[in-house]
Structures are given as structure tokens and as C-alpha cells.
Write a protein that holds these residues in place. Sequence first.
Motif, PDB file in Angstrom:
ATOM      1  N   LEU A 204     -10.161  -6.574 -13.856  1.00 25.98           N
ATOM      2  CA  LEU A 204      -9.068  -6.666 -12.893  1.00 25.98           C
ATOM      3  C   LEU A 204      -9.378  -5.779 -11.697  1.00 25.98           C
ATOM      4  CD1 LEU A 204      -6.179  -7.610 -12.148  1.00 25.98           C
ATOM      5  CD2 LEU A 204      -5.319  -5.613 -13.396  1.00 25.98           C
ATOM      6  N   ILE A 205      -9.545  -6.407 -10.538  1.00 28.10           N
ATOM      7  CA  ILE A 205      -9.894  -5.696  -9.314  1.00 28.10           C
ATOM      8  C   ILE A 205      -8.654  -5.579  -8.439  1.00 28.10           C
ATOM      9  CG2 ILE A 205     -11.311  -5.777  -7.217  1.00 28.10           C
ATOM     10  CD1 ILE A 205     -13.327  -7.427  -8.872  1.00 28.10           C
ATOM     11  N   SER A 206      -8.351  -4.372  -7.969  1.00 24.68           N
ATOM     12  CA  SER A 206      -7.151  -4.181  -7.154  1.00 24.68           C
ATOM     13  C   SER A 206      -7.262  -2.890  -6.351  1.00 24.68           C
ATOM     14  CB  SER A 206      -5.904  -4.120  -8.050  1.00 24.68           C
ATOM     15  OG  SER A 206      -4.734  -3.918  -7.287  1.00 24.68           O
ATOM     16  N   HIS A 207      -6.530  -2.842  -5.237  1.00 20.98           N
ATOM     17  CA  HIS A 207      -6.394  -1.576  -4.525  1.00 20.98           C
ATOM     18  C   HIS A 207      -5.099  -0.869  -4.890  1.00 20.98           C
ATOM     19  CE1 HIS A 207      -4.227  -4.344  -1.689  1.00 20.98           C
ATOM     20  NE2 HIS A 207      -3.383  -3.338  -1.708  1.00 20.98           N
ATOM     21  N   ASP A 208      -4.299  -1.505  -5.768  1.00 20.83           N
ATOM     22  CA  ASP A 208      -2.993  -0.981  -6.150  1.00 20.83           C
ATOM     23  C   ASP A 208      -3.118  -0.221  -7.471  1.00 20.83           C
ATOM     24  OD1 ASP A 208      -0.332  -0.580  -7.005  1.00 20.83           O
ATOM     25  OD2 ASP A 208       0.348  -2.325  -5.885  1.00 20.83           O
ATOM     26  N   LEU A 209      -3.048   1.089  -7.387  1.00 24.90           N
ATOM     27  CA  LEU A 209      -3.214   1.934  -8.564  1.00 24.90           C
ATOM     28  C   LEU A 209      -2.135   1.665  -9.600  1.00 24.90           C
ATOM     29  CD1 LEU A 209      -4.873   4.218  -9.833  1.00 24.90           C
ATOM     30  CD2 LEU A 209      -3.436   5.856  -8.599  1.00 24.90           C
ATOM     31  N   ALA A 210      -0.912   1.394  -9.160  1.00 27.73           N
ATOM     32  CA  ALA A 210       0.182   1.152 -10.098  1.00 27.73           C
ATOM     33  C   ALA A 210      -0.036  -0.129 -10.890  1.00 27.73           C
ATOM     34  CB  ALA A 210       1.513   1.097  -9.350  1.00 27.73           C
ATOM     35  N   VAL A 211      -0.537  -1.179 -10.232  1.00 31.88           N
ATOM     36  CA  VAL A 211      -0.814  -2.446 -10.921  1.00 31.88           C
ATOM     37  C   VAL A 211      -1.859  -2.241 -12.008  1.00 31.88           C
ATOM     38  CG1 VAL A 211      -1.900  -4.702 -10.636  1.00 31.88           C
ATOM     39  CG2 VAL A 211      -0.103  -3.989  -9.067  1.00 31.88           C
ATOM     40  N   VAL A 212      -2.945  -1.560 -11.666  1.00 32.62           N
ATOM     41  CA  VAL A 212      -4.019  -1.342 -12.628  1.00 32.62           C
ATOM     42  C   VAL A 212      -3.544  -0.438 -13.760  1.00 32.62           C
ATOM     43  CG1 VAL A 212      -6.316  -0.357 -12.941  1.00 32.62           C
ATOM     44  CG2 VAL A 212      -5.832  -1.765 -10.939  1.00 32.62           C
ATOM     45  N   ALA A 213      -2.755   0.588 -13.436  1.00 29.42           N
ATOM     46  CA  ALA A 213      -2.263   1.512 -14.464  1.00 29.42           C
ATOM     47  C   ALA A 213      -1.422   0.785 -15.504  1.00 29.42           C
ATOM     48  CB  ALA A 213      -1.464   2.633 -13.817  1.00 29.42           C
ATOM     49  N   SER A 214      -0.706  -0.256 -15.080  1.00 24.55           N
ATOM     50  CA  SER A 214       0.164  -0.978 -16.014  1.00 24.55           C
ATOM     51  C   SER A 214      -0.587  -1.989 -16.860  1.00 24.55           C
ATOM     52  CB  SER A 214       1.269  -1.708 -15.227  1.00 24.55           C
ATOM     53  OG  SER A 214       0.729  -2.772 -14.454  1.00 24.55           O
ATOM     54  N   MET A 215      -1.838  -2.289 -16.507  1.00 20.75           N
ATOM     55  CA  MET A 215      -2.579  -3.373 -17.163  1.00 20.75           C
ATOM     56  C   MET A 215      -3.814  -2.911 -17.925  1.00 20.75           C
ATOM     57  SD  MET A 215      -1.599  -6.628 -16.799  1.00 20.75           S
ATOM     58  CE  MET A 215      -3.135  -7.559 -16.758  1.00 20.75           C
ATOM     59  N   ALA A 216      -4.535  -1.940 -17.391  1.00 22.82           N
ATOM     60  CA  ALA A 216      -5.895  -1.682 -17.844  1.00 22.82           C
ATOM     61  C   ALA A 216      -5.958  -0.738 -19.037  1.00 22.82           C
ATOM     62  CB  ALA A 216      -6.728  -1.113 -16.686  1.00 22.82           C
ATOM     63  N   ASP A 217      -6.932  -1.012 -19.922  1.00 23.15           N
ATOM     64  CA  ASP A 217      -7.260  -0.078 -21.000  1.00 23.15           C
ATOM     65  C   ASP A 217      -8.172   1.030 -20.479  1.00 23.15           C
ATOM     66  OD1 ASP A 217      -6.013  -1.653 -23.192  1.00 23.15           O
ATOM     67  OD2 ASP A 217      -7.536  -3.114 -22.609  1.00 23.15           O
ATOM     68  N   ARG A 218      -9.052   0.626 -19.540  1.00 26.49           N
ATOM     69  CA  ARG A 218      -9.954   1.595 -18.928  1.00 26.49           C
ATOM     70  C   ARG A 218      -9.982   1.353 -17.435  1.00 26.49           C
ATOM     71  NH1 ARG A 218     -14.653   0.084 -20.185  1.00 26.49           N
ATOM     72  NH2 ARG A 218     -15.728   1.998 -19.588  1.00 26.49           N
ATOM     73  N   ILE A 219     -10.257   2.424 -16.672  1.00 22.90           N
ATOM     74  CA  ILE A 219     -10.243   2.368 -15.212  1.00 22.90           C
ATOM     75  C   ILE A 219     -11.568   2.890 -14.681  1.00 22.90           C
ATOM     76  CG2 ILE A 219      -9.275   3.468 -13.136  1.00 22.90           C
ATOM     77  CD1 ILE A 219      -6.556   3.340 -14.385  1.00 22.90           C
ATOM     78  N   ALA A 220     -12.075   2.209 -13.636  1.00 27.71           N
ATOM     79  CA  ALA A 220     -13.217   2.705 -12.865  1.00 27.71           C
ATOM     80  C   ALA A 220     -12.788   2.778 -11.404  1.00 27.71           C
ATOM     81  CB  ALA A 220     -14.419   1.780 -13.030  1.00 27.71           C
ATOM     82  N   ILE A 221     -13.026   3.912 -10.778  1.00 26.18           N
ATOM     83  CA  ILE A 221     -12.650   4.117  -9.381  1.00 26.18           C
ATOM     84  C   ILE A 221     -13.923   4.117  -8.540  1.00 26.18           C
ATOM     85  CG2 ILE A 221     -11.543   5.676  -7.733  1.00 26.18           C
ATOM     86  CD1 ILE A 221      -9.799   6.678 -10.027  1.00 26.18           C
ATOM     87  N   MET A 222     -13.956   3.242  -7.513  1.00 27.70           N
ATOM     88  CA  MET A 222     -15.151   3.081  -6.699  1.00 27.70           C
ATOM     89  C   MET A 222     -14.919   3.549  -5.273  1.00 27.70           C
ATOM     90  SD  MET A 222     -16.865  -0.536  -7.944  1.00 27.70           S
ATOM     91  CE  MET A 222     -18.389  -0.118  -7.078  1.00 27.70           C
ATOM     92  N   ARG A 223     -15.977   4.095  -4.706  1.00 28.62           N
ATOM     93  CA  ARG A 223     -15.941   4.531  -3.309  1.00 28.62           C
ATOM     94  C   ARG A 223     -17.344   4.392  -2.731  1.00 28.62           C
ATOM     95  NH1 ARG A 223     -16.940   9.456  -0.485  1.00 28.62           N
ATOM     96  NH2 ARG A 223     -15.684   9.622   1.419  1.00 28.62           N
ATOM     97  N   ALA A 224     -17.448   3.701  -1.591  1.00 31.95           N
ATOM     98  CA  ALA A 224     -18.723   3.551  -0.869  1.00 31.95           C
ATOM     99  C   ALA A 224     -19.834   3.045  -1.776  1.00 31.95           C
ATOM    100  CB  ALA A 224     -19.116   4.878  -0.218  1.00 31.95           C
ATOM    101  N   GLY A 225     -19.501   2.066  -2.640  1.00 30.79           N
ATOM    102  CA  GLY A 225     -20.508   1.445  -3.475  1.00 30.79           C
ATOM    103  C   GLY A 225     -20.855   2.181  -4.742  1.00 30.79           C
ATOM    104  N   GLU A 226     -20.156   3.262  -5.049  1.00 29.35           N
ATOM    105  CA  GLU A 226     -20.440   4.048  -6.243  1.00 29.35           C
ATOM    106  C   GLU A 226     -19.197   4.165  -7.116  1.00 29.35           C
ATOM    107  OE1 GLU A 226     -23.606   7.409  -5.281  1.00 29.35           O
ATOM    108  OE2 GLU A 226     -21.912   7.536  -3.896  1.00 29.35           O
ATOM    109  N   VAL A 227     -19.415   4.308  -8.417  1.00 31.27           N
ATOM    110  CA  VAL A 227     -18.325   4.614  -9.344  1.00 31.27           C
ATOM    111  C   VAL A 227     -18.198   6.131  -9.391  1.00 31.27           C
ATOM    112  CG1 VAL A 227     -17.494   4.456 -11.713  1.00 31.27           C
ATOM    113  CG2 VAL A 227     -18.739   2.547 -10.708  1.00 31.27           C
ATOM    114  N   VAL A 228     -17.082   6.642  -8.867  1.00 34.02           N
ATOM    115  CA  VAL A 228     -16.918   8.101  -8.791  1.00 34.02           C
ATOM    116  C   VAL A 228     -16.214   8.663 -10.017  1.00 34.02           C
ATOM    117  CG1 VAL A 228     -16.916   8.079  -6.273  1.00 34.02           C
ATOM    118  CG2 VAL A 228     -14.743   7.926  -7.497  1.00 34.02           C
ATOM    119  N   GLU A 229     -15.524   7.785 -10.762  1.00 37.23           N
ATOM    120  CA  GLU A 229     -14.820   8.265 -11.954  1.00 37.23           C
ATOM    121  C   GLU A 229     -14.455   7.055 -12.800  1.00 37.23           C
ATOM    122  OE1 GLU A 229     -11.269  11.497 -13.005  1.00 37.23           O
ATOM    123  OE2 GLU A 229     -11.632  10.858 -10.929  1.00 37.23           O
ATOM    124  N   GLN A 230     -14.616   7.186 -14.120  1.00 37.12           N
ATOM    125  CA  GLN A 230     -14.206   6.116 -15.015  1.00 37.12           C
ATOM    126  C   GLN A 230     -13.886   6.683 -16.387  1.00 37.12           C
ATOM    127  OE1 GLN A 230     -17.143   3.236 -16.491  1.00 37.12           O
ATOM    128  NE2 GLN A 230     -18.733   4.368 -15.387  1.00 37.12           N
TER     129      GLN A 230
END
Length: 529
Positions: A204-230
Motif C-alpha cells: 500500500l503506497i500513500s503519502h497519508d500517514l494516517a491511512v497507512v497506520a490504520s492498514m499496515a502491519d509493517r511500514i517503510a518510510i522513503m525519502r529521495a529514493g532511499e528507505v530511511v526507516e522500516q
Amino acid sequence: MSLLQIEGLHMAIHGQPILRDVSLSLARGEVLGIIGESGSGKSMTAFSVMRLLPRGAGCLGAVRLDGRDLLQLPERQMNNIRGRMVGMIFQEPMTALNPLKTIGDQVAETVRLHEGLSRRAAWDRARAALARAELPEESFPLTRYPHELSGGQRQRVVIAMAIACRPALLIADEPTTALDVTTQAEILNLLRRLVQEEGCGLMLISHDLAVVASMADRIAIMRAGEVVEQGPTAEILRQMQHPYSRALRAASAHAPERGAVATGETLLNCDGVVRDYALPRGLLAAPQHFRAVDGVSFTIKRGESLGLVGESGCGKSTLTRAILGLEPLQAGRIEISGQPINANGHVDPAIRKHMQVVFQDPYGSFNPRHRVERLICEPFHLWDDPPVGAARDKAIADALEAVGLSVADRHKFPHEFSGGQRQRIAIARALITRPDLIILDEAVSALDVSVRAQVLGLLADLQGRLGLTYLFISHDLSVVRSITDRVLVMKAGKIVEEGETRAVFDAPAHPYTAQLIKAAPRLPEGVGG
């Protein structure tokens, strides 16, 4: 073994790095949320899995689906995987669907292409897929065309196409961005149910943190082509160790500082507004009408910010067009500063110049062949004696500087700006005639959270400095809460609730308002604290 394993993925387009060492995994029955702003690499990561890459793109690393490295497969084998093993749900269903084909044909086409079924058997599968996407044939015949469906219904057709072959992996790229809150909740619930029932994996790809928080088992946060936290959703939301993650959280909850609530004179007055549309009828049938706006009455004070919320089809846009003098009324009256907007079916340009509008998609409202200076001067056609020469140049410069752009930007074309900058240009165009009322129609719904925070801050600052009055139309209740003094809730053409924004949202009196608030995604308390 993971269903999807991305290891050390690097991608460049014509030598320009796009993805850098991206590593992600997704198991069956799991939802992986990928969050980031435009340009962060979210969608390009998904397209790398599908091998739907632009010309000049090259990838290094590995993308394994059930152990097979998709980057090493020939295109013929990838054609068999796309749609059959991996289904994709796009952001804008109207562009993903063929307007000349029925919804039944489009879903059946996927099955016939991958499984070689007869037309009748493929239609049976299409019928079942549409029913699982909550479009049963008795209510939504397979012979309907996309334009005959609402936005949420079209998105369900796209989902039906994606699940028709029962793929192991679903990729949903911003599937709810343009939808109202209740439709968004329905689509997200549908996706969650499909994952549970099918045991497939969902990216699930989104810019809405609240949407992803309500759906995802795991989260990956991307910035400038890199995964900065997951990591696991609860852990990421609780800790948010990376500065960028914390910045996204702060932007998601941003509420701009605003001055005191206006208590001045009434600027806009709507009294018993009615707008009907004639329905198609047979040769001998009696005329019938659909009432889009039904006896709407409200006022806006000078310097006030009024929110208007409701689901798609509730009458918000029709009411907006009537206020702008673009729709005739069957009954009622609309006045600005005591002057009727639509007197005897005619709108005086001298009255219309007191109002301007900022649309959801600024790029779609600009002529791409015109430079900025010409675009933002368009409202001057409402003036009997528009400024010329040095006066025109000063008006352009003042409007651009007011929204945080430079005077030199006047010589550029729209495509040379980011989405947030284009929205600033749209606001500059609305400001150039110094209107009394600015109508903002979903003006920030398509923007990333950080850009949205900047634009909302700009609007609050302009209102304070210039004494502007806003009618703010949005399906994003968090935005309405942060930028408006009062709110109107509209349903089926009527205003069902109105009042001070915070009071309405904290203690809704009407069941429909409570339903909207309940459907809106929200971050857990204390996230990122």
C-alpha cells in the motif's frame, strides 16, 4: 519464505539515480505500507516490481517474487506475471479504465488474456470479481460504462480487474487519494478483507500517514529514493527515530496559526438556494428533475473561513458553481456585499471579480503553453480598465511575492514547478484582483503532507495580512478543522449541520456528521512522541 523480497535495488534513469539500495520484504497475508512524499521513490519501487519502467531506466539488485528474480525474466514471462501473479490498483481509476468498454468487458479481458477462457466463462469470472469488489450485478450491470459510475465505484472496478486472476501480490498506489472519507474507508476495508480472505500480500503506497497506520502491519518510510526507516507499524509510530519520519508526523498534524475569528459584516449570503437538473425522459413521459441543492441558506462574514464538507454527490460543487454565478438558480438568492450574484440569469463581471477560485489540480486549470505572468493575469478580463505596463508588472510581482515565489518565476512555464509551487501560482492568480472571497475547492487534497502544511500556512498568513475570506471545500476533515472557523455539513443537497468547527467535530449533533468523523483516518494518540 517471503512472498516478495527486494534486495539492494538501485535504479537510474538516463544515469540519474532514482532508487538507492532499497530493501523490502512482504509476506503472504501481510500489508506493507510505503510512505513518502512525491519524488521519494515509492511508485518507482512498485513499478520496478511490475517491470513497468520508463525508457532509459536500468535496475541493479534483485526483486524476487516467490523466489524468482523478476529483474532477470524476459519480457514475455513478465507479461504472464503482470495481472496474473501481481495485480496493480492505480490512483486515478478513470485513466486506468477504457471509457469505450463496459466494466464487464474490461474485467473479463484480464481473465481471457491470462487464462484463455471463453467469453462466457470470462464474464462469469468478471461477474464474481465485481461482486467481491462490492459491485453486485443486480445493482451494477456488467454492461455499464466507467462514466456511469461514481469515483468510488470506478475504483472498485479497478480492484476487480486486479483480483480477477487471484494474484499473490496486490500493489495499491495511492488508491484513495481523491475519494471522500466514507468512500475511502469503504475501499480500505475492502482491501483489508481481500488480504484476509485471499491470503495475498498488499503493498500500500500513500503519502497519508494516517491511512497507512490504520492498514499496515509493517511500514517503510522513503525519502529521495532511499528507505530511511522500516519496521512493524506500532514500533515505527511509537519511536520514529529518523528526523524525516518525525517531520512527516509533524506535517500530518500541522495546524497553522490563525488570528481571531471574524465578527464583521456579512460578505456572502445564500438564502434558500435551489438548483435542479432535468432528467432524461421518454417522448410521452412527464418532465422530472433531480434536486442537487435543496433550500441551502448560510452566511459568511468578511474575514471568516468557512468549511464545507460532505461526500461526493452531496451538492458541494453545484453550490460552488452557483456562488460563482456559473449555474442558474430555480429558487433562492445569493448575494455578495448585498448585491445579487445572478440577477435575472445574468452575472455582472463587476460582481464576479469580487470572487476567485483555487482548484484541486492547478496543472489542469493552467494552459501549459502560457507563461506564469500570463496565467496569473487571467482574472483581469473581469475589469473594465485592467492595469497595463508598469502597473501590470507590479501586480504580477506583488502576487508572486505574496505566495512566496520570486518575480523571476513570471517567465517560467507551469511544468517547471513542483505541485506545491503550482498551487502557489494558482493562489497568486486568485489574489491578483484582490477579491473579497476566495473559494478553495479541494485545494490541498492532492498535495504531500509537508507541502500541504506549507500551503495551509500560506493561506492562514494571507488571510491575516490581507483580510481574505475563504470558503474551504474539502473531504479531508483534518484540513477543515485546522483552517476554518465554522463548518457546514452537506448531505443530499441540504445542510444537515453547521456551527463552530471545533464544536461540531468534537460533539457532532447529526448522525451523518458523526459518520464522516468516524470514517476519517487518524493517527493514534502520542504517535512519534
